[in-house]
Design an enzyme around this catalytic site. Structure first.
Site, PDB file in Angstrom:
ATOM      1  N   HIS A 158       5.296   5.714  -0.902  1.00 21.35           N
ATOM      2  CA  HIS A 158       5.220   6.841  -1.831  1.00 21.35           C
ATOM      3  C   HIS A 158       4.978   6.343  -3.244  1.00 21.35           C
ATOM      4  CE1 HIS A 158       7.417   9.799  -4.563  1.00 21.35           C
ATOM      5  NE2 HIS A 158       6.383  10.487  -4.109  1.00 21.35           N
ATOM      6  N   SER A 159       4.012   6.927  -3.942  1.00 20.30           N
ATOM      7  CA  SER A 159       3.786   6.678  -5.370  1.00 20.30           C
ATOM      8  C   SER A 159       3.569   5.182  -5.647  1.00 20.30           C
ATOM      9  CB  SER A 159       4.965   7.252  -6.163  1.00 20.30           C
ATOM     10  OG  SER A 159       4.672   7.330  -7.538  1.00 20.30           O
ATOM     11  N   TYR A 160       4.427   4.556  -6.467  1.00 20.27           N
ATOM     12  CA  TYR A 160       4.344   3.112  -6.697  1.00 20.27           C
ATOM     13  C   TYR A 160       4.407   2.339  -5.380  1.00 20.27           C
ATOM     14  CZ  TYR A 160       6.492  -1.491  -7.322  1.00 20.27           C
ATOM     15  OH  TYR A 160       6.816  -2.829  -7.214  1.00 20.27           O
TER      16      TYR A 160
END
Length: 235
Positions: free
Chosen positions: A76-78
Site C-alpha cells: 500500500h502507498s509507500y
C-alpha cells in the site's frame, strides 16, 4: 489455500490490515502483515539510518524465516517501493504483485521522485522543523479520505516515518517484471491522490490489471470486503 504478505505504507503498521487479514483467514488463506522497522509496534526502533533497503530486508526476512513461496505480495502507498524491491530480489517466491494505490518505482527512483513537488517539500520541512532532521510527521487521516468513523483510530496509531525511506533511490535488476501477474488498484476518492499516473501506465502495459475503487487512500480500512475479494481474485 493461498499465501498473502501485506505490506503497509508510510506512518502505519501491520495493524492497518486487521480487517482484511481476518477476512482472508476466514476464507482459509495464510496471511502475514509484518510491520516495517521504526513503525507501528516497532516505533521504538526508529532511527536516522532506516531506509528503503531496511524495509525491503524486513519483508525478505519474513519470506525466508517463514519459508514462504507462491506469494501474493501486496503493498500500500509507500509499500509499493518495498514490494518492488522484494520482488526484484526473490521473484521465484512471488506469484502476483498487487499495488494498492501505491508507488511503482523504476530503477533509480526514490519515493520523493514519484510524489508531487508540494508533498516532497512538506516532508522535508516536517523533518527539518519538528523531526530532528530525520523524521516526517504523519498527515491527518481526513486528508487521505479515511471515513469519519475510523479517522481517530488511524490518527492515534500513525507515527513518524524515517525520512531516508522517502529519499533513498531503489536499484532494480528488472527481475520483478518476471512475476506472472501484476495488479494496480487506484483509489479515486481522495485529493490530490497518488495513483493516477501508475493506473494509467498499468492500463497500457501487458501483464497488468488496472482496477479503480471509489474510496480514500486507505482502502484496506474503508473497503475491506471489496479489497479482500480483489486480493483473492489475484491469486
Amino acid at each position: 489455500m493461498a499465501v498473502f504478505v501485506l505490506v503497509h505504507g508510510a506512518w502505519q503498521g501491520g495493524w492497518c490490515w486487521k480487517r482484511v487479514a481476518e477476512l482472508l483467514r476466514e476464507s482459509g488463506h495464510e496471511v502475514f502483515t509484518p510491520t516495517l522497522t521504526g513503525l507501528g509496534e516497532r516505533a521504538h526502533l526508529l532511527n536516522s539510518k532506516i531506509d528503503v533497503d531496511t524495509h525491503i530486508q524486513d519483508i525478505l526476512g519474513v519470506i525466508e524465516c517463514e519459508e514462504l513461496s507462491d506469494i501474493t505480495l501486496c503493498g500500500h502507498s509507500y509499500g509499493g517501493m518495498v514490494i518492488t524491491g522484494v520482488a526484484d530480489k526473490v521473484p521465484e517466491h512471488i506469484r502476483s504483485l498487487v499495488y494498492l494505490d501505491a508507488l511503482v518505482p523504476e530503477n533509480g527512483q526514490s519515493a520523493l521522485d514519484l510524489l508531487p513537488t508540494e508533498t516532497t517539500s512538506s516532508f522535508l520541512e516536517s523533518a527539518r522543523t519538528t523531526g530532528a532532521g530525520f523524521r516526517v510527521a504523519p498527515g491527518r487521516a481526513g486528508n487521505f479520505g479515511v471515513n469519519i468513523q475510523d479517522q481517530a483510530w488511524v490518527d492515534r496509531r500513525c507515527v513518524d516515518q524515517p525520512l531516508k525511506t522517502f529519499e533513498q533511490a531503489i536499484y532494480l535488476e528488472g527481475a520483478w517484471n518476471q512475476i506472472p501477474r501484476h495488479v494496480y488498484i487506484y483509489a479515486t476518492g481522495w485529493d490530490p491522490g497518488i495513483g493516477e499516473q501508475f493506473f494509467d501506465q498499468a492500463q497500457r502495459e501487458a501483464g497488468w490489471e488496472a482496477i479503480t475503487m471509489q474510496c480514500g487512500h486507505d482502502v484496506m480500512i474503508d473497503k475491506p470486503q471489496e479489497l479482500t475479494q480483489i486480493l483473492m481474485a489475484s491469486i
